[in-house]
Every structure is written in structure tokens, then in C-alpha cells.
Design a protein around this motif. Sequence first.
Motif, PDB file in Angstrom:
ATOM      1  N   ALA A 398       0.831  -1.207   0.000  1.00  0.00           N
ATOM      2  CA  ALA A 398       0.000   0.000   0.000  1.00  0.00           C
ATOM      3  C   ALA A 398       0.863   1.254   0.000  1.00  0.00           C
ATOM      4  O   ALA A 398       0.552   2.240  -0.688  1.00  0.00           O
ATOM      5  CB  ALA A 398      -0.924  -0.013   1.224  1.00  0.00           C
ATOM      6  N   PHE A 399       1.960   1.228   0.738  1.00  0.00           N
ATOM      7  CA  PHE A 399       2.883   2.368   0.744  1.00  0.00           C
ATOM      8  C   PHE A 399       3.441   2.600  -0.666  1.00  0.00           C
ATOM      9  O   PHE A 399       3.546   3.744  -1.123  1.00  0.00           O
ATOM     10  CB  PHE A 399       4.036   2.116   1.719  1.00  0.00           C
ATOM     11  N   ALA A 400       3.807   1.505  -1.327  1.00  0.00           N
ATOM     12  CA  ALA A 400       4.368   1.633  -2.677  1.00  0.00           C
ATOM     13  C   ALA A 400       3.330   2.195  -3.643  1.00  0.00           C
ATOM     14  O   ALA A 400       3.641   3.069  -4.471  1.00  0.00           O
ATOM     15  CB  ALA A 400       4.878   0.271  -3.157  1.00  0.00           C
ATOM     16  N   ARG A 401       2.090   1.724  -3.569  1.00  0.00           N
ATOM     17  CA  ARG A 401       1.033   2.245  -4.455  1.00  0.00           C
ATOM     18  C   ARG A 401       0.781   3.731  -4.200  1.00  0.00           C
ATOM     19  O   ARG A 401       0.481   4.485  -5.129  1.00  0.00           O
ATOM     20  CB  ARG A 401      -0.264   1.454  -4.240  1.00  0.00           C
ATOM     21  N   ALA A 402       0.898   4.125  -2.952  1.00  0.00           N
ATOM     22  CA  ALA A 402       0.643   5.531  -2.607  1.00  0.00           C
ATOM     23  C   ALA A 402       1.805   6.437  -2.991  1.00  0.00           C
ATOM     24  O   ALA A 402       1.678   7.662  -2.898  1.00  0.00           O
ATOM     25  CB  ALA A 402       0.365   5.660  -1.115  1.00  0.00           C
ATOM     26  N   GLY A 403       2.932   5.834  -3.409  1.00  0.00           N
ATOM     27  CA  GLY A 403       4.050   6.645  -3.889  1.00  0.00           C
ATOM     28  C   GLY A 403       5.070   7.016  -2.838  1.00  0.00           C
ATOM     29  O   GLY A 403       5.870   7.944  -3.047  1.00  0.00           O
TER      30      GLY A 403
END
Length: 704
Positions: A398-403
Motif C-alpha cells: 500500500a505504501f508503494a502504491r501511494a508513492g
Amino acid sequence: MDGRDSYESHVSALGISQAWSSTAGGLLDLLGVSAVVLDHVGRIVFWSPQASDVFGYCADEALGRYAARLLLREEHRDLAMKLFARVMSSGESWAGAFPIRHKDGSTRLVEFRNVRLQDDLGDVYALGIAADQSVLERVETKLALSEQLVSQAPVGIALLDTDLRYLLVNPALERINGVPTADHLGRHPHDVHTSPEVGTIEAVMRQVLVTGTPMVDQYIVGRTLADPDNEHAWSVSYYRLEGPGGRVIGVAYSVVDVTERHRATAEADRARRRLALIADASARVGTTLGVEQTAQELAHVAVPEPADVAAVDVLDSVLACRRNGGHHSGPERFRALAIAAAYPTEITGAADKVGDVAPYGPDRLLTQCVHTGRPVFVPHTGPDDLLRIARDENAAAAFARAGVHSYLAVPLIAHNEILGAFDLLRARNPVPFDEDDVLLARELAARAAVAIDNARWHQSVRNSAETLQRSLLPSHPPRLTGLEVASFYQPAQASSEVGGDWYDVIPLSGDKTALVVGDVMGNGIAAAATMGRLRTATRAYADLDLPPHEVLHHLDKITCGLEHYIATCLYAVYDPYEHLCRIANAGHLPPVLIRHRQRPELLDLPSGAPLGVGGVRFHTAAFGLRPEDQLILYTDGLVETREHPIDERLDTLLQALADRRGPLERACQELLDALRKPDDHDDVALLLAQVRPVGPEPPGTRAR
């Protein structure tokens, strides 16, 4: 061809498309130039209106008179006659300054230009163009000074006509623009400059031309042909130029190169923003002595600068007030106290939920931060880094998707104890964290850590003191004869600790009732314990059926032995059969009496000194109480504030009591709502008693 046709033909021949008259106040008017014509023998035959200003004589006084006799002193006439003869005989003009005699008798220097005239009959005349030399010198000085100022000024200066064409450009502006003066003159600004701001600049100049209102210190940033590779900044001021008489000449502007200041400002701007953030944090973090509230304040102050998302995680052992046993290499249990985001993002949902406790292994960056006591700084996070930051793989995804691309954690350290960590993430902000961000985060964390540490210890002590305080107060008022009683206690809600406020309702023999309200000065467990001792002693002396002033006398002696504690107290005894209340005061605020269907009033009692002062006499006052009458006893926390005089607050109390309706229990809450704020810094003890009808006194009631 008439005269008008002749004039128009002449104008056309000169190549002039139109002619216009000059307004008053031009240069000739400013100089006061006059004309005087003499005939061949020196008599005045023409006298212009301006000549009256120069010489002082009007036309009637001058025409027909010999100029030498009228205008010159005797010692100057011979020289003047020689000069007149030379002009008349040779036709040569003469120019110079000559002393004249003014009508007022003074001698003045006048600048002359003398030429010979001849009419169509062959007669000759002398024309004298004259101006006061002092006026002429002033104008010449101003012109010379203006020219030097413009040409030598280090500030760029330009003058444009009313059509916004350059009339003048000084050398400084030539250097600033990188365009020769010749390439300016006669052209518009948009013909010279390539800046996209030039349209706005011309609009400003037109506005100044129309309104006459200067535009001062306009900040412009851009590039010029003089230095096309670097950005410069200038302070530009525009003002309308007017000649004598208000004739608009054009618009002028001055340009000051402020590039160095601009660069210094840009470099300092970031530092100022950070200082402002620290100042904001000082004002917003630690406003209460609540641990969770302080953590929330820290998280919120960090977004949107310096972080997109901020979180505060504290070691669970710290919140339990267990001292850390020193550094170790094992896992740690963290309690999430706060999280804040600059915008809605799934990062907050993937992070630990506020209030939850989560174990983090020794390889996690958060654990490393508290183990080492040093910041953990990852300017550019990769997939492996996110796995060491987030709670699990799903959260890392989720952190990666959020940038999330940059991470920073700094320890929360207070009194050499590591409390937890302050975590910062960047996702939408494309700039990675740098060393300046580390310094800022450490500063914020240091300030907040002290507040969190104070809050957790205060919360522990407060909980203990409040538990003790409530355990020492009566739980429910007893059944009483002739009285209905409501009571209330509220500890301080803000930064102060629990104090020593108390109340008591004591049934006495003969169906009498003692009502007590007191306040031990100080706060915390010690004040609560002192309150408990005084309450116990009060009950003991009340059982002896002593008069109120004697009860206070004994309490005063006890308080004198309690290590410098002092207390205020009101002690009242109500007899339901005599309908009489006896009361004594030891430095306490006066009670309120509300007689049935009448307005509340403060009882005027001898105030006495607080308990613990020693050697002070107390006095008992008595007054009648009838059914439906009410007596209100309270501690100072109900009315005292730091902003208002006590008399004003007592008036507010009386008004609140006058406005209330309904049962006594509800009246307690209504008074608190009207007089207290959520963050007030003192305890409140409140006791309300209302007289109820009773039957005849039972036989033997007075016997002990």
C-alpha cells in the motif's frame, strides 16, 4: 486666400500636420521672460505683461518713458547708453546681465538679450528680452543637477512619453537591459524586451499615466539580454512626470537590481519556513498534559511540511511508566499514538491503528531508531526499505502504491530516556528528505518528547491523585431531615493536577445537618491526602455538636501542623425545626442564598483567615431558612479565572443561579456549563441545599 488659408498653407509647407497651444506653466512662464521695445531715442514703446513682474512697473507707468531714466540708476546709465548705441548702429545683438532699478527701489540683476528691429518703414527699434537672473540661475542649476543625477545614477532610469515610447535611458539602465540607448529611443518596451512580463509592465505604466498614482517597489524577476543565463530580480518604481502647470510629460521608472537580496531571500526562505514551523510547534504541541493529545499535536504540525504523512509511536513500556532498562537488540512493542496526513491517502489505512500495540523486530527501521537513539534516514526508499518500514507486506504494498519514496524517523528522547519515534513519509511531495529535514525533525521531536514525558508522568500521578480524591469524598448524600442536597466534584481538566477541593454532608443529632466545603491549597496526591485528613477531623468535631466557629478553631490547629498547608473552609449547621442556619467562614468565598421567589444574593459573612494561619478568631453568623430557600456552597474553581476580576465572576454566578430552573442535580451541571471552560485549571466542589418542610419536632430530639 484669407489669413486662415495662408496660415494652414504655411503649416503644411513646414510638414506639420497639426498645431496646438501650450498650457500655462511652460518653461517660458517658469522663467518669467518679458519683452521691452525701445525706439531709436530710447523711449519705451512696447511693454509686455511679464515686464511688470521683472521691473515692477505696469504698462501705463512705463510706455513713453525713457528707459534709462526709469529703469537704471545714474551710475549705470552711461554704460547702458553705449551698449544701446552699439546695438542700434551696428545691428549686433548683446547678451548679458545688467543691474536695474526696480520700482520698489531695490537693485536687481536682470539677464538681457538685446537685438535691433526694423519695420517696413525703415524705422529701427531695440528689443530687450529680459528675465530675472536669480530665477534663471535656479532653473539652470536644477537642469544641470537633473542631468547629472540621471546620467551618473547607479539606478536605472528611463523616461517614456505619453505613448510609452522611450525618450531617455540612462547608462545604468542600458547596462541592466543589455541594449544600447539608441536602440531604446523612440521604441516601446515590448520592442526592446523579450520578457513575458512586459505586457503587464506596460499596463502598469498606462495606469500610472491615467491616475497619476505612483507604483512603488514592484518586484520583478526575470532574465535580460545582459545576462540571459541567470535569473535576476529588480525593484521597479513607476511615476508620472508633470511639467509646470500640470502638463503630463510622460511616465518615468527607476530600476534597482536586487538580485543578491533575492537570492539571499530565496536561500533564507526555507530556513524561515522551518523556524516558523518550529515556532508553530512550540505553540501547538504540549497544550495539554494528555499523552495522546500531545502526540496528535506533533503529528499534525508536521504536515504538509515537512512530511506528507507523520506518525508518533511510543514504547508500550514507557506509557506504563516502566523505566527502560537500557539498549538491547531484541524486538520492541510500540503503541501507535497518532497519525496525520496532508491529504486523503491509503497510507493512513495501512499504518498501525491509533491505540494499537504492535511488535517490531530488531531489523525494522523503527526499532533501530529507538535502539540507537539516532535518526534513521532513507532519502530514496526501495521495496526492501518499505518492508522494513511498514507493519507487514500488505502495508508495504500500500505504501508503494501511494508513492512513498522517502522515509525519516527520529527518536523521541526526554531526560536521557528514549520514549519512542517520530516517523515521516513523503509520497506526493517529490523532493526527498535531506539533512535539513533531519535537523528540523529532531528539533520538533525534542520539543514534543519533553511534553510527552511530562504528560505521561502527570497522567500517572493525576490518576492516582484523582482516585484518592474521589475515594475520600462522600459517594451519595445521606437522607436528611428538612433538606434536599445535591453535590458535585470535578477535577481540573487541563494542565494542573488534581487539587484538594472537598465537600461533605454530615447528619447531626437532633436532625440537624452540617454542610462543609473546603479547598486545600496545592495539588496532587499530597493535597488530596491533606484534604482527607481535614475531612476526617471535620466529621469528628461535627459529631461533638460544637458551634461552627469552634469547629474551625480546632481545624485551624490541626492544619498548622500539616507542613505549611493552608486551606479555606465554610462550615454550616442547619436546624430544620428552628429554621435556622449557623455558619462560620475560614477565608472562603461567600455562599449564595436564594430565598423563595427572590433573586440570589451573596451572604455577607466575616471572612476570617484560612485554616493553618493560626491564632485567628472565627465567628458564627446565623440567619433564617424557610422552605424552598436554597444555600449554595462552592470552591473558587467554579468562579475564579485568570482573565476576569472576582467581583465580575461572582456577578456571573448570581446571574446563572437566577436563570436556572429545574431540580438541584441538574443545577450543578448548569452552573458548570455556564461558568467553566473545558481547560480550566482548578478543581470544583459544589454543594446545593434546598429547604423542605418538616413536621413538628419529635419529643426528645434534642437529647443526646
